[in-house]
Design a protein around this motif. Structure first.
Motif, mmCIF file in Angstrom:
data_model
loop_
_atom_site.group_PDB
_atom_site.id
_atom_site.type_symbol
_atom_site.label_atom_id
_atom_site.label_comp_id
_atom_site.label_asym_id
_atom_site.label_seq_id
_atom_site.Cartn_x
_atom_site.Cartn_y
_atom_site.Cartn_z
ATOM 1 N N ASN A 13 4.900 -6.907 -5.818
ATOM 2 C CA ASN A 13 4.990 -6.853 -7.273
ATOM 3 C C ASN A 13 3.843 -6.034 -7.857
ATOM 4 N N LEU A 14 4.041 -5.537 -9.070
ATOM 5 C CA LEU A 14 2.962 -4.814 -9.730
ATOM 6 C C LEU A 14 1.913 -5.772 -10.275
ATOM 7 N N ASN A 15 2.253 -7.045 -10.374
ATOM 8 C CA ASN A 15 1.333 -8.032 -10.936
ATOM 9 C C ASN A 15 1.202 -9.222 -10.004
ATOM 10 N N ASP A 16 0.071 -9.891 -10.108
ATOM 11 C CA ASP A 16 -0.148 -11.145 -9.388
ATOM 12 C C ASP A 16 -1.006 -12.020 -10.286
ATOM 13 N N SER A 17 -0.561 -13.228 -10.567
ATOM 14 C CA SER A 17 -1.294 -14.113 -11.478
ATOM 15 C C SER A 17 -1.928 -15.303 -10.773
ATOM 16 N N VAL A 18 -1.952 -15.291 -9.451
ATOM 17 C CA VAL A 18 -2.484 -16.422 -8.692
ATOM 18 C C VAL A 18 -4.006 -16.340 -8.621
ATOM 19 N N PHE A 19 -4.681 -17.379 -9.124
ATOM 20 C CA PHE A 19 -6.143 -17.413 -9.075
ATOM 21 C C PHE A 19 -6.614 -17.307 -7.622
ATOM 22 N N GLY A 20 -7.725 -16.606 -7.432
ATOM 23 C CA GLY A 20 -8.292 -16.459 -6.108
ATOM 24 C C GLY A 20 -7.707 -15.310 -5.318
ATOM 25 N N ARG A 21 -6.596 -14.753 -5.790
ATOM 26 C CA ARG A 21 -5.945 -13.656 -5.078
ATOM 27 C C ARG A 21 -5.676 -12.459 -5.975
ATOM 28 N N ARG A 22 -5.462 -12.716 -7.246
ATOM 29 C CA ARG A 22 -4.989 -11.677 -8.161
ATOM 30 C C ARG A 22 -6.000 -10.549 -8.365
ATOM 31 N N MET A 23 -7.301 -10.843 -8.324
ATOM 32 C CA MET A 23 -8.303 -9.827 -8.624
ATOM 33 C C MET A 23 -8.601 -8.903 -7.451
ATOM 34 N N LYS A 24 -8.442 -9.391 -6.224
ATOM 35 C CA LYS A 24 -8.768 -8.603 -5.034
ATOM 36 C C LYS A 24 -7.541 -8.139 -4.272
ATOM 37 N N GLY A 25 -6.376 -8.739 -4.520
ATOM 38 C CA GLY A 25 -5.153 -8.338 -3.831
ATOM 39 C C GLY A 25 -5.105 -8.858 -2.410
ATOM 40 N N GLU A 26 -4.072 -8.444 -1.696
ATOM 41 C CA GLU A 26 -3.878 -8.849 -0.306
ATOM 42 C C GLU A 26 -3.169 -7.729 0.440
ATOM 43 N N GLY A 27 -3.118 -7.824 1.758
ATOM 44 C CA GLY A 27 -2.455 -6.793 2.553
ATOM 45 C C GLY A 27 -3.430 -5.753 3.068
ATOM 46 N N ASN A 28 -2.910 -4.762 3.763
ATOM 47 C CA ASN A 28 -3.737 -3.768 4.452
ATOM 48 C C ASN A 28 -4.605 -2.941 3.506
ATOM 49 N N ILE A 29 -4.016 -2.474 2.415
ATOM 50 C CA ILE A 29 -4.774 -1.628 1.486
ATOM 51 C C ILE A 29 -5.922 -2.416 0.866
ATOM 52 N N ALA A 30 -5.639 -3.638 0.403
ATOM 53 C CA ALA A 30 -6.672 -4.474 -0.209
ATOM 54 C C ALA A 30 -7.773 -4.786 0.801
ATOM 55 N N GLU A 31 -7.412 -5.005 2.049
ATOM 56 C CA GLU A 31 -8.401 -5.287 3.088
ATOM 57 C C GLU A 31 -9.271 -4.068 3.370
ATOM 58 N N GLN A 32 -8.669 -2.893 3.367
ATOM 59 C CA GLN A 32 -9.444 -1.669 3.570
ATOM 60 C C GLN A 32 -10.452 -1.454 2.436
ATOM 61 N N VAL A 33 -10.024 -1.751 1.211
ATOM 62 C CA VAL A 33 -10.925 -1.618 0.063
ATOM 63 C C VAL A 33 -12.097 -2.592 0.203
ATOM 64 N N ALA A 34 -11.808 -3.836 0.563
ATOM 65 C CA ALA A 34 -12.856 -4.841 0.727
ATOM 66 C C ALA A 34 -13.852 -4.423 1.804
ATOM 67 N N GLN A 35 -13.352 -3.877 2.905
ATOM 68 C CA GLN A 35 -14.235 -3.436 3.984
ATOM 69 C C GLN A 35 -15.127 -2.275 3.536
ATOM 70 N N GLN A 36 -14.561 -1.360 2.762
ATOM 71 C CA GLN A 36 -15.361 -0.237 2.271
ATOM 72 C C GLN A 36 -16.495 -0.710 1.367
ATOM 73 N N PHE A 37 -16.223 -1.715 0.529
ATOM 74 C CA PHE A 37 -17.277 -2.233 -0.331
ATOM 75 C C PHE A 37 -18.354 -2.959 0.480
ATOM 76 N N THR A 38 -17.948 -3.659 1.522
ATOM 77 C CA THR A 38 -18.926 -4.313 2.393
ATOM 78 C C THR A 38 -19.857 -3.280 3.019
ATOM 79 N N ILE A 39 -19.280 -2.201 3.517
ATOM 80 C CA ILE A 39 -20.069 -1.117 4.117
ATOM 81 C C ILE A 39 -20.977 -0.472 3.078
ATOM 82 N N ALA A 40 -20.423 -0.183 1.892
ATOM 83 C CA ALA A 40 -21.186 0.492 0.836
ATOM 84 C C ALA A 40 -22.378 -0.344 0.391
#
Length: 358
Positions: free
Chosen positions: A302-329
């Motif tokens: 979906n284009l939207n997610d309203s579930v607390f704890g998940r909606r701001m960071k997303g889920e799945g491969n793309i969201a995980e790649q983004v999180a890893q890049q921020f950890t490295i940065a």
């Protein structure tokens, strides 16, 4: 970048979507457009309209577990910045307007917010807790240059020695460095500056009336030089638009003194889904479907997610790649840095705006 006919430069939203609370729907018909063309009239009034309001309260409790703020204060509703992805657009529907162009044109001004804030601070029941300016719409949007309501609010925070957080993407905050310096001396202020992209051409389309990338980077540097703690928010991350910029952006803000960085994944809730889809089909038709599909991939299809704890960071491969890049940065560029905790201990001595001697 290829753009299709019908794109209006200088606007985020390209249309006024239907307000879900309105019984009637509005549309612009061809015969009306033809009439305007013959008469030499502009069918779309583009000037900003200020609407004075006088609310009964001004400090709002924030209950969302996703947001690191207990209270917020918004001197304006609606925002001239015109960021196409802005989550606050939906709130304009509660005032009877569209989340589209109306959000950028019809600005509600809370004329009595300084008086209301003083009343809150003087209340015996109020215990100091950080209040964030711009929890919904930007307190430094263009009209603030003339009205100076945010500046007056900051003077009030200083007078009552009360902690304040600020979220903005406008370099106008530099105007108030004199007040911010005084607040920072007692650890009463944190600034969260939003920088979505280092690409100025992309900034102009995504956030048409915000400060330039150059001015925002300059703002990080100038605030830091004056001892004012700054964090940078890369918000939102939009796959295939700015998701490749994480490391260079964190490097750039770290070099200018930022103490931390944060991010959110874009989520197109409510009316924003239609606004963003229309915008990207007009501004980037060659990659529109790719971007929309990748956004949906981050939110369970979906284009939207309203579930607390998940909606701001997303889920799945793309969201995980983004999180890893921020950890490295963060490890690479911000090691050992952190925002100081805001001071809530002074306010009780200044309940009446003056320090108690006994």
């Amino acid at each position: 970048m290829q753009k299709v006919d019908g794109y209006t430069a200088g606007r985020g939203a390209q249309l006024n979507v239907h307000n879900r609370f309105d019984a009637q729907a509005h549309e612009v018909r061809e015969d009306f457009l033809n009439y305007c063309a013959l008469e030499g009239e502009d069918p779309y009034k583009t000037q900003t309209v200020l609407i004075d309001t006088f609310p009964k309260t001004i400090v709002n409790r924030v209950d969302s577990p996703d947001l690191r703020m207990g209270f917020s204060l918004n001197p304006y509703q609606g925002c001239e910045h015109g960021c196409v992805y802005c989550y606050a657009r939906n709130s304009h529907e509660y005032w009877g307007y569209s989340a589209g162009v109306d959000f950028e044109q019809k600005i509600l001004v809370k004329r009595n917010c300084v008086e209301l804030l003083e009343k809150k601070f003087q209340s015996k029941r109020w215990e100091a807790s950080p209040i964030v300016l711009s929890g919904n719409t930007d307190c430094y949007q263009p009209i603030e240059k003339k009205l100076e309501i945010t500046r007056s609010l900051l003077k009030t925070f200083l007078k009552y020695k009360h902690p304040v957080g600020i979220i903005t993407k406008n370099a106008l905050i530099q105007r108030d460095i004199d007040i911010l310096k005084e607040l920072a001396k007692d650890n009463l202020v944190q600034v969260n500056l939003s920088i979505t992209s280092l690409d100025e051409s992309m900034r102009r389309m995504l956030e048409p009336r915000t400060a330039t990338v150059k001015k925002r980077l300059e703002t990080v540097e100038k605030l830091t030089a004056e001892g004012i703690p700054v964090s940078v928010m890369m918000a939102p991350i939009i796959p295939a638009i700015n998701s490749h910029e994480i490391l260079p952006l964190v490097k750039a803000v770290a070099e200018r003194g930022a103490l931390s960085v944060g991010y959110t994944m874009v989520r197109l809730n409510g009316a924003i889904g239609g606004i963003f889809t229309d915008w990207i089909q007009k501004t980037m038709p060659d990659r529109a479907e790719k971007v929309l599909h990748q956004i949906a991939e981050c939110h369970g299809g979906n284009l939207n997610d309203s579930v607390f704890g998940r909606r701001m960071k997303g889920e799945g491969n793309i969201a995980e790649q983004v999180a890893q890049q921020f950890t490295i940065a963060r490890k690479k560029y911000l090691q050992g840095r952190a925002l100081p905790v805001l001071n809530c201990d002074l306010h009780e001595q200044y309940k009446d705006g003056q320090m108690k001697l006994f």
